[in-house]
Design a protein around this motif. Sequence first.
Motif, mmCIF file in Angstrom:
data_model
loop_
_atom_site.group_PDB
_atom_site.id
_atom_site.type_symbol
_atom_site.label_atom_id
_atom_site.label_comp_id
_atom_site.label_asym_id
_atom_site.label_seq_id
_atom_site.Cartn_x
_atom_site.Cartn_y
_atom_site.Cartn_z
ATOM 1 N N GLU C 583 1.249 -4.184 -6.946
ATOM 2 C CA GLU C 583 0.816 -3.316 -5.831
ATOM 3 C C GLU C 583 0.899 -4.036 -4.492
ATOM 4 O O GLU C 583 0.987 -3.404 -3.435
ATOM 5 N N MET C 584 0.963 -5.378 -4.507
ATOM 6 C CA MET C 584 1.053 -6.064 -3.209
ATOM 7 C C MET C 584 2.429 -5.823 -2.586
ATOM 8 O O MET C 584 2.592 -5.854 -1.381
ATOM 9 N N LEU C 585 3.466 -5.604 -3.441
ATOM 10 C CA LEU C 585 4.827 -5.499 -2.896
ATOM 11 C C LEU C 585 5.300 -4.057 -2.796
ATOM 12 O O LEU C 585 6.346 -3.786 -2.226
ATOM 13 N N CYS C 586 4.512 -3.108 -3.380
ATOM 14 C CA CYS C 586 5.053 -1.744 -3.508
ATOM 15 C C CYS C 586 5.055 -1.040 -2.152
ATOM 16 O O CYS C 586 4.049 -1.020 -1.437
ATOM 17 N N ASN C 587 6.230 -0.450 -1.803
ATOM 18 C CA ASN C 587 6.332 0.274 -0.530
ATOM 19 C C ASN C 587 5.845 1.712 -0.673
ATOM 20 O O ASN C 587 5.675 2.389 0.342
ATOM 21 N N GLY C 588 5.660 2.184 -1.882
ATOM 22 C CA GLY C 588 5.247 3.583 -2.073
ATOM 23 C C GLY C 588 6.362 4.542 -1.722
ATOM 24 O O GLY C 588 6.123 5.632 -1.196
ATOM 25 N N CYS C 589 7.638 4.171 -2.004
ATOM 26 C CA CYS C 589 8.746 5.010 -1.491
ATOM 27 C C CYS C 589 9.230 6.013 -2.534
ATOM 28 O O CYS C 589 10.198 6.722 -2.281
ATOM 29 N N SER C 590 8.630 6.074 -3.700
ATOM 30 C CA SER C 590 8.954 7.075 -4.725
ATOM 31 C C SER C 590 10.379 6.987 -5.259
ATOM 32 O O SER C 590 10.820 7.911 -5.967
ATOM 33 N N THR C 591 11.150 5.964 -4.904
ATOM 34 C CA THR C 591 12.513 5.892 -5.462
ATOM 35 C C THR C 591 12.433 5.729 -6.977
ATOM 36 O O THR C 591 13.194 6.348 -7.715
ATOM 37 N N CYS C 592 11.446 4.929 -7.436
ATOM 38 C CA CYS C 592 11.364 4.698 -8.898
ATOM 39 C C CYS C 592 10.938 5.975 -9.596
ATOM 40 O O CYS C 592 11.424 6.314 -10.677
ATOM 41 N N GLU C 593 10.054 6.718 -8.936
ATOM 42 C CA GLU C 593 9.579 7.972 -9.548
ATOM 43 C C GLU C 593 10.759 8.910 -9.782
ATOM 44 O O GLU C 593 10.819 9.601 -10.797
#
Lengths: 152, 345, 661, 328, 281
Positions: C583-593
Amino acid sequence: MSIEKTEDSNFEPLIVAFCCNWCSYAGADLAGTSRLSYPANVKIIRVPCSCRVNPMFILRAFQRGADGVIICGCHPGDCHYSTGNYYARRRMTLLFSMLDYLGIERGRTRVEWVSAAEGVKFSTVMNEFSKTIHELGENKKLRDLRCKEFLD
Amino acid sequence: MYKISTDHLTELFSSISHDRALYMPIEKNGQVQFDRWMEDKKVRLDALNTVKSPKDLFFPQSENIVAFKIKGKNISIIENRDESEPFVVFGVRACDAASFDILDMVFLQDPVDTYYKARRDNGIVVTLACSEPEETCFCSVFGIDATNPSGDIATWIVDDMLYWESLTEKGERFTETIKDLFESADFLDEEALKSHKEDVEKIIEKLPLHDLSLDGFNSEAMDEKFNSPKWEELSEACIGCGTCTFICPTCQCYDIRDYDTGQGIQRFRCWDSCMYSDFTRMAHGNPRTSQVERFRQRFMHKLIYFPTNNDGVYSCVGCGRCVAKCPVSMNIVKVIKAMGVDENV
Amino acid sequence: MQKIGVFVCWCGSNIAATVDVKAVVDAVSHEPGVVYATDYQYMCSEGGQSQIRQAIKDFGLTGIVVCSCSPRMHESTFRKTAISAGLNPYMVEIANIREQCSWIHKDREDATEKAIILARTAVAKLNLNRPLTPGESPVVKRALVIGGGIAGIQSALDIAEAGYEVDIVEKSPTIGGKMAQLDKTFPTLDCAACILTPKMVDAASNENINLYTYSEVEDVSGFVGNFTVKIRKKARSINADICSGCGVCTEKCPSRKAKDEFNMGLSNRGAIYIPFAQAIPNVPVIDREQCIKFKTGKCGLCEMNCPAGAIDFKQQDELVERQYGAIIVATGFKPISLENFDEFSYSQCPDVITSLELERIMNAAGPTKGKLLRPSDNTPPRTMVFVQCVGSRDTSGCGKTYCSKICCMYTAKHAMLIKEKYPDIDVHVFYIDVRTPGKNFDEFYRRAVEEYGVNYIKGMVGKVAERNGKLLVQGSDLLADDQIIIEADMVVLATAIEPDESARNLATMLTASIDTNDFFTEAHPKLRPVESPTAGVYLSGVCQGPKDIPETVAQASAAAAKVIGLLAKDKLRSNPCVASSNEMLCNGCSTCENVCPYGAISYVSKEIRSAGKMEVRRVAEVNEAICQGCGACTVVCPSGAMDLKGFTNKQIMAEVDAICR
Amino acid sequence: MQRIFGLIKDRVGALLADGTVDRVIGWEKGEFLYDHTPAIFNAEDDLVDLVYDGFCASNLSKYLIDESKKDGKILALLKPCDTYNFNQLIKEHRINRDNVYVLGIECRGMLDIDKIRALGIKGIEKVEEQGDELYIQTIYGDKTCKRNEVLLEKCINCKGKEHVAYDELVTSGEDIPQVESNRFEDVEKLEAMTSDERFAFWRGELSKCIRCNACRNVCPICSCVECVFDNKDSVVASKANTDEFEENLFHIIRAFHVAGRCTDCGECSRVCPQGIPLHLLNRKIIKDINEFYGEYQAGQDTNSLGPLTDFTKEDVEPSIITEKGGEK
Amino acid sequence: MCNCNHSADEALIPGLGVVTDIRVDTPDVKTFRVNALDGGVCFEHMPGQCAMLSIPGIGEAMFSITSSPTNTKYMEFSIKKCGCLTEWLHQIEVGQQITIRGPYGNAFPVDTEFKGKDLLFIAGGIGLAPLRSVINYVRHNREDYGHVDIVYGSRSKDDLVAYDEIIDEWCNEDDVDVYLTIDREEEGWDGHVGFVPDYVKELKFDTNKTAIVCGPPIMIKFTLAGLEELGFDKTQVYTTMELKMKCGIGKCGRCNIGSKYVCKDGPVFRCDELDELPDEY
């Protein structure tokens, strides 16, 4: 500054193969059980799916001295994870096109769909690929010299 | 004072490069940078200054320090530093030459940095006076006379004649070895050179930044400048890239890193930028968490901290590279103008 | 630093013949982290495994590398050995030096060198392994069956038999599905209702089975072992608890114009109706479009005449949410619509009917009370023509490319029943190939031809046109190689079958995959035909592909067995080699989703300390029970926040480094 | 250019005054007439430094990532090409949409000061625009040149004058000539070379790289919380081009991380101090995506799946690259 | 005496040391004994100075030398596990070679300002490491110094570094008073309970002492405030600073605070010098 292609015959290419666990790795095993030989300079790394292969791994292989990298996966449509190889197919197409654009020899990278039942295809592909790399000669363009000559 | 006509320069260069590597501003892929001279290379002595400063020849962007080989629990040390051989760097501008003195104050100060010292001893600096300074130049603000550059040997190009005068003993010895290519300059040449210098000085007077004032930037003002609220506004556009630090001829911060080459560990030194977010990051925290603090550190170091340690010499030579190349056009001139003005005015 | 033990196997002579095992042991013992290396004739044997256990205890090993045959063979064996020695099973790495080295390289020196490299690679990977424990998730001891046809009923009965609670959701007012509409069934000609209704009654009476008829699945969420399903119980306008099923209301209802779906529209029904006599539950339903009370507000005769007062016009749809451990899809099929087949003028002449309509006509409870009459003028037909493969095996694009599998058999059944009841009717059958692949199927078809004299014509029908009361069927006879025209009184089209239209959006709800013909895709055509690739979803009946009743029942029981196997477990152990996000590196950009084939990634906003202050950030979270560990998300994640346990970026990089050293 | 600036200034003042927004991000006058800095204007009074002319090329959408996290609404002055990045960042949930009020401002193409210098014009003090003529006053006398002689590379291949994301538009009504150009022209030229020539070209270009990260830090798409090259736990952490390979690695990995998300806004080439044509790398990937998987313009909308996170069953096989042409 | 193979002016090239003993002090602190390859110490140092230790490939970091210069047999480092290098160091075994270079930084002014003074050592947690070098140096030349008070606190009893040395040697040394405290009540501990700064205020030391403070930043801040309250003025209090250091020779710019370089002009600072620096640490 063109790199001359020396055709020294004792050049032994180093080939890294990324094989997906469900189809191509099983295909490699089948080639083994049916005793279909291919050159010993092909080394296989097992990955869960062809979509797990990150361009960084391929570039790292070339950096460390590999002469050819081949990515094997299930046939599009048979992926164990249903869509993995579709993503891999697009990403590898763009990666190969980019490497070609940067002037790296086209034959050095390849994608091959091998199902668990295609042991014969696996060994012919590996033989063919090893021959192409042998003709292309040593990888001089995409190589980190620090990793090679650093001998005390 | 010697002179040589500019059309014999190629001859001069080939004789110099006979037994010494010769570097000078050369255009490669549309970009002028200091490169090794070859017959076929496109020499660009007319370019104001190169983007990547000649500091790279003395304090390279990355150089090997030492290597290790690990076998079980034992380590063996292998010294594989890049040996420096004698070289001449030609066409250095006055500001860059001054930057070498500033770097000397850091690297040649005890404990001496032997990598830098080896290159400094092997290098002969041949400076070339500016003839067409640009609006971004403000070397005069830091007391640098663009028409009389320092360095081992100073040269001027007036019309089609190159005047060559050695300033230091090292320069003298080097000039001896290639003396036969020159003719000695007579009185008329002195006059031509003097009038050329006056013209250039007139232009320097007309430069928009020549009247930049540095008063208010001294060690007493450290706290007042440090706590000024202006840093917030000045640094809001800064994107924290390393351009200003990597093209600056006087920035001297570096990082030491280990690289696992598979055969052993190569420890190397490479340029580092105080603008990077991980510059002062420790295992348990970072004293400079936001870009405001990092931005402040850069300019406070150049305008206050460095002069405090080096009796008033500023760590800036007014070459104008950061003024020209900052992606968001925020640079030391705007900081000086914003901070220099007294608070209460 | 890890303490690694390396065990090189001879595999009798399979490896030792072309690989110098001793050299491998010697070379690998110098690798960083290796504290013990040995070799043995048969590592996978009891002797070999006990040697491993002993070494783990003696040297306090934190990980073992076994250089032997393919991990696909003995990885589980060596993992069990590790567990028995108290070592985490995921601290085991296998170097495949048999199938991928000794068997395929003849030259001993090459093979040995490659074996050393493969061993070194496995050690390099193991150095970066972390102990992993499979996640566990609870199993809700209840199954859901979507679709109340024979497939759904059979699965539900088997699961209930095993003692688990089952819910059947059926969208029509009664269970029974298409089979309830059939008259007789091939090849035994026993009556469909006679074999189906007892099962329907069993299903209704079984206390483990809850029926949700006239209901639809609205939303499915959750994962294997813990599905949360929203079911919409459509309003029947009748209070089922107090209705006795006397049927008085259905007689009294004045609105008679509605087409009876059960009789394929060949007869009419009241606005309030019970689909067919043996309907389960035997409770009528009000068709709100036809009911005068709903349309104009007047009438309400049924309410007045209902002895139990069960009519309730104000009843609304009800949304029920329930938890399930497993879901069986049994949505069945429907005949394709014939609008792109107007060469048979099905919509123009009423005497051109489909086989399912013929089933209703011949059924005693059907519109004609079992008498074979022409729908146009209710006169018995003299000549009947059957046309096979209408819309099946059709590559022209207006029909289905596949063979619907059951038409040949039910047409032979129809022909035989007609000839038996009305011997003087001429029966002609136009066919491409007659397919009788089952037990006693071909004998049944040969009886229809030889005993009952059904005239089979190998050829296609080009056109069916009506001329003064007669149907001219113009077709080709390939064996006689000429064009023929038959005057027929009735034409029966063996229409293709396709999955029920609810299949497509149900598949998206279940993230199950369906093929271009909307049939559910099975996990593996041969080895896992009743499971969908999505864990916890099983397939039963025609929703997975055309099949007849015997196969459907077989598959229904198979699916039930799989579900019972799942519900028998209290805890589900999920594969631990799944993705995990930093979670420290996650941009929250939903590409993985977007790339996750299983929808295993969801996004939450979390308080995270960054650069000295607390900040609310949108970060990815992986549901370890659903994630199958394919790794697609790890490559599209630019910042490297998403990594795959067991195959981390660093591990694979270490393997690449070890190979290229 | 003055007309549009006047309109913008009034509109900004009005929006600030009536409280729809409480601060504005735009460009602030610099020392000379061409070095404007992105700046945030809080109150109505210090709009005096606001400027909008031919040198406001920097793309402000990246600042909105952090600015939209703060409370209060910010007014963003976005040129047409910036709005593509704005959309892409909205799609990636990086910008909090309701904290931003987008004012779409018209753009006639921005000027490149290096091109002006390349024409031999030195010591620039003042630059005035009249129609498509530039009057430049320098300490070596006054010079003039044509506007579209010195346009930025990204403005020569302008993606069109419509904004794809805006709450309000400000246009001056003048018709802006839509300059026709084939943006893949340079890429095609490179593709026509032999592979050794291409290798030499890119070695020449990438060897100039001084790893200052300007291209990464200015790119609105390349805005990870912590970049893989900075994060020392990542597998490619590196800070300097200690070897030819590292130079390639940094740019290939960066091109790949923005593949399918890069809107071709050209900022990376504009800010590169060493003048490396970095846009040719991203544009090559865009050309391939268009050729193999159908026209796709990142940032055109805020919900479509990016090409690398989508697929069709009939995608082309990677072997198409090897068979594409004889040994060139 | 030191035969590490690096010439004097090769500042960045390390010498080799071998870890000859590892003592587990607390769950996250170990004390490593480092010798030159063939015995003895790698280089001479003064109390308070630091050395750059590294395992090639993992990293290099600055650690204060906790053994006293008077100990010529070995050099000791107390290292807390809080980063990737320290984590790796906590995994190594005796006999592991590491690279070592130094000494760096200025030392406590033991031969100048401290001479003949009463000394008050205040340490928190791992902060004892740099002070232990001075304390043992003072104990070795006991006659040059006045009365010694040691106030040392930590989170819990087993977080006290070098606990047995304190109890066996320091406590029963005459003219040395040791005051130990832990943050929270714990059974099996009958000593003082409370934070170090409060304990210092409680003890009300008279102000003619020279105080040396070292520990986590919060503790230093409150202790300095406490000392000021007791009447100590800034010129009497010394502390060492904890910052990222890379080159160790004041050139790479990492540890630059104001005009000072912590690795060259520090890490030992007098508190009034500290106030001149901008508060960015």
